[in-house]
Design a protein around this motif. Structure first.
Motif, short mmCIF file in Angstrom:
data_model
loop_
_atom_site.label_atom_id
_atom_site.label_comp_id
_atom_site.label_asym_id
_atom_site.label_seq_id
_atom_site.Cartn_x
_atom_site.Cartn_y
_atom_site.Cartn_z
N VAL A 7 39.36 -41.84 -81.61
CA VAL A 7 38.34 -42.33 -81.26
C VAL A 7 37.71 -43.77 -81.06
CG1 VAL A 7 36.03 -41.34 -81.34
CG2 VAL A 7 38.49 -39.89 -81.33
N LYS A 8 36.91 -43.99 -79.84
CA LYS A 8 35.80 -45.60 -79.69
C LYS A 8 34.44 -45.20 -79.98
CE LYS A 8 37.58 -48.70 -77.58
NZ LYS A 8 37.80 -49.67 -76.52
N ASN A 9 33.67 -45.41 -81.12
CA ASN A 9 32.80 -45.40 -80.84
C ASN A 9 31.95 -43.99 -80.33
OD1 ASN A 9 31.85 -47.70 -81.16
ND2 ASN A 9 32.56 -48.36 -79.06
N GLY A 10 32.90 -42.98 -80.89
CA GLY A 10 32.41 -41.64 -80.19
C GLY A 10 33.44 -40.72 -79.52
N VAL A 11 34.32 -41.89 -78.52
CA VAL A 11 34.53 -41.66 -77.19
C VAL A 11 36.24 -41.48 -77.59
CG1 VAL A 11 34.81 -42.32 -74.53
CG2 VAL A 11 33.09 -42.87 -75.75
N GLY A 12 36.71 -40.03 -77.73
CA GLY A 12 38.11 -40.19 -77.42
C GLY A 12 38.83 -40.53 -76.45
N PRO A 103 20.92 -28.42 -74.70
CA PRO A 103 19.84 -28.23 -73.21
C PRO A 103 20.59 -28.14 -72.07
CG PRO A 103 19.60 -30.68 -74.57
CD PRO A 103 20.97 -30.04 -75.30
N HIS A 104 19.08 -27.85 -71.53
CA HIS A 104 19.96 -27.70 -69.82
C HIS A 104 20.27 -29.94 -69.36
CE1 HIS A 104 18.55 -23.87 -69.46
NE2 HIS A 104 17.49 -23.94 -69.09
N PHE A 105 20.93 -29.83 -69.06
CA PHE A 105 21.33 -30.85 -68.34
C PHE A 105 22.34 -31.52 -69.20
CE2 PHE A 105 17.06 -30.46 -66.36
CZ PHE A 105 17.75 -29.41 -64.57
N LEU A 106 22.80 -31.52 -70.26
CA LEU A 106 23.02 -32.41 -71.27
C LEU A 106 25.33 -31.88 -71.22
CD1 LEU A 106 23.12 -34.49 -74.08
CD2 LEU A 106 23.17 -32.62 -74.98
N PRO A 107 25.68 -32.16 -70.48
CA PRO A 107 27.03 -31.86 -70.70
C PRO A 107 28.07 -31.74 -71.95
CG PRO A 107 27.43 -34.11 -69.37
CD PRO A 107 25.40 -34.23 -70.68
N THR A 108 28.50 -30.41 -72.81
CA THR A 108 29.19 -30.54 -73.62
C THR A 108 30.38 -31.65 -73.70
OG1 THR A 108 28.85 -28.54 -73.35
CG2 THR A 108 30.57 -29.14 -75.31
N THR A 109 30.86 -31.56 -72.98
CA THR A 109 31.75 -33.25 -73.26
C THR A 109 31.89 -34.26 -72.46
OG1 THR A 109 33.17 -31.87 -71.85
CG2 THR A 109 33.78 -31.29 -74.56
N PRO A 110 32.41 -35.11 -72.73
CA PRO A 110 32.81 -35.83 -70.98
C PRO A 110 33.31 -36.15 -69.67
CG PRO A 110 33.34 -37.42 -73.48
CD PRO A 110 33.34 -35.92 -73.47
N GLY A 111 32.29 -36.73 -68.90
CA GLY A 111 33.04 -35.79 -67.48
C GLY A 111 32.11 -35.85 -66.51
N GLY A 112 32.95 -36.37 -64.96
CA GLY A 112 32.13 -37.21 -63.87
C GLY A 112 31.42 -38.72 -64.57
N ARG A 116 29.22 -41.63 -72.78
CA ARG A 116 28.97 -41.21 -73.84
C ARG A 116 26.94 -40.18 -74.33
NH1 ARG A 116 29.69 -46.48 -72.89
NH2 ARG A 116 28.17 -46.45 -71.52
N GLU A 117 26.62 -39.56 -73.17
CA GLU A 117 25.89 -39.22 -72.52
C GLU A 117 25.88 -37.55 -72.93
OE1 GLU A 117 22.10 -39.79 -73.16
OE2 GLU A 117 22.89 -40.73 -74.25
N SER A 118 26.60 -37.12 -73.99
CA SER A 118 27.08 -35.63 -74.00
C SER A 118 27.11 -35.28 -75.13
CB SER A 118 28.60 -35.74 -73.76
OG SER A 118 29.29 -36.85 -74.11
N ALA A 119 27.57 -34.10 -75.55
CA ALA A 119 26.68 -34.03 -76.56
C ALA A 119 28.33 -33.92 -77.97
CB ALA A 119 26.99 -31.89 -77.39
N LEU A 120 29.30 -33.71 -77.29
CA LEU A 120 30.20 -34.69 -77.91
C LEU A 120 30.73 -35.81 -78.96
CD1 LEU A 120 33.44 -33.78 -79.57
CD2 LEU A 120 34.52 -34.38 -76.92
N PRO A 134 34.90 -29.46 -80.07
CA PRO A 134 34.49 -28.34 -79.71
C PRO A 134 35.17 -26.87 -79.23
CG PRO A 134 34.46 -29.79 -77.17
CD PRO A 134 35.23 -31.07 -78.17
N ILE A 135 35.08 -25.96 -79.40
CA ILE A 135 35.66 -24.83 -79.94
C ILE A 135 35.97 -23.81 -78.50
CG2 ILE A 135 35.86 -22.80 -81.10
CD1 ILE A 135 34.80 -24.55 -83.14
N HIS A 136 34.65 -23.86 -78.01
CA HIS A 136 34.51 -23.65 -76.29
C HIS A 136 33.41 -24.70 -75.91
CE1 HIS A 136 29.78 -21.72 -77.35
NE2 HIS A 136 30.66 -21.67 -78.48
N ARG A 137 32.86 -24.44 -74.53
CA ARG A 137 32.12 -25.50 -73.83
C ARG A 137 30.86 -24.70 -72.97
NH1 ARG A 137 36.87 -27.86 -74.19
NH2 ARG A 137 37.14 -29.90 -74.01
N LEU A 138 30.04 -25.15 -72.63
CA LEU A 138 29.23 -24.37 -71.77
C LEU A 138 28.86 -25.79 -70.40
CD1 LEU A 138 25.88 -23.51 -74.19
CD2 LEU A 138 27.68 -22.23 -72.63
#
Length: 317
Positions: A7-12, A103-112, A116-120, A134-138
């Protein structure tokens, strides 16, 4: 598959499958076609600098034919990623488990377009822990509780809770209705149990964004719907506030179930009708909230219950 890069700077790192054959004479040609938005010179630089590797972590020779590697790994880059103003709240942290209010509009994991702007990624940086998963996702539009594993040694114990449906989940939703004085749900009184067969239609390329209901097939999804109240929201809408107990975990289950009952969730741009893509509307986020998570802790045997501190903005005033 274990990632060969850290993982580099929080990003896998991200994995990409290389096809067995195709019109590309080399791996580099395939990658250039796959990422046509990136200049070919930049892609070749990444190969030359050893930033694109195989499953063993060794740099990949870009001039090799497709069959030389089954997968490649690389780091995604989004240099122009917009900062999201929506902040997660950490509700619980221990050696094994992290629980947040997303909160609304925050991704659980990186995507699209979000990396960096994801909860993970935020949590990995905030807690200085690259092992967080993450153990599960929203879904990005949905707010509420999300659980993360803090270390690999105990991750499987918590993941198995969801796999074996040993976690009690409670959601809340707000739907627009014609008359707050006489709320109905498909002509049925609340509480009710709704079952249906949910499936995901796919196009010729195997893609499918939304799910659908097949009334002719055996149900594979179940949701218990209870009423919390009906009334007028702060925006002046006649609304129904419901509590949802999903007994299965199909994709978009709650959203498609309420839409099929004639009470689609306010702010839902996918069900019952897929609306054109538009910027996020902070004045009307999807009115769906993951309110509670409860389970028996697989490590201590203690009963655990987490409750979101968030509320739905369109709930009856």
């Amino acid at each position: 598959m274990t990632a060969p890069l850290p993982v580099k700077n929080g990003v896998g790192p991200t994995r990409l499958r290389i096809p067995d054959d195709g019109p590309w004479p080399t791996i580099a040609a395939f990658v250039a076609d796959r990422f046509a938005h990136i200049r070919e010179a930049e892609l070749l630089r990444r190969f030359d600098d050893g930033e694109i590797v195989g499953v063993d972590g060794a740099p990949i020779d870009p001039h090799l034919p497709l069959r030389a590697h089954e997968f490649l790994w690389y780091y995604r880059e989004l240099p122009d990623e917009a900062l999201l103003p929506h902040r997660e709240q950490i509700l619980h942290v221990d050696d094994d488990l992290i629980v947040i209010d997303k909160p609304h509009f925050l991704p659980t994991t990186p995507g699209g377009r979000y990396l960096r702007e994801s909860a993970l990624v935020r949590l990995r940086i905030r807690l200085d822990n690259p092992d967080i998963i993450p153990i599960h996702r929203l879904d990005r539009p949905t707010a509420g509780l999300v659980m993360f594993s803090a270390r690999p040694a105990t991750r499987g114990a918590y993941q198995s809770l969801f796999e074996r449906r040993r976690v009690t989940k409670v959601y809340e939703a707000v739907s627009k209705i014609p008359d707050a004085d006489e709320p109905t749900v498909g002509g049925r009184a609340l509480p009710l149990t709704h079952r249906s067969h949910i499936y995901r239609p796919r196009d010729a390329n195997g893609h499918g964004l939304r799910v659908a209901i097949d009334d002719h097939r055996e149900p594979n999804s179940e949701t218990v719907i209870d009423g919390i109240g009906a009334g007028v929201s702060a925006a002046g809408r006649s609304v129904l506030h419901t509590r949802l107990h999903p007994r299965t975990g199909r994709m978009h289950q709650l959203r498609v179930h309420l839409a099929s009952l004639g009470i689609p969730i306010l702010g839902d741009r996918w069900y019952p009708e897929l609306l054109p893509e538009a910027p996020d509307d902070p004045s009307l986020p999807l009115q769906l909230l993951a309110r509670e998570l409860a389970f028996t802790d697989p490590l201590s045997g203690a009963e655990r219950r987490f409750v979101s501190t968030l509320r739905l903005s369109e709930a009856p005033a």
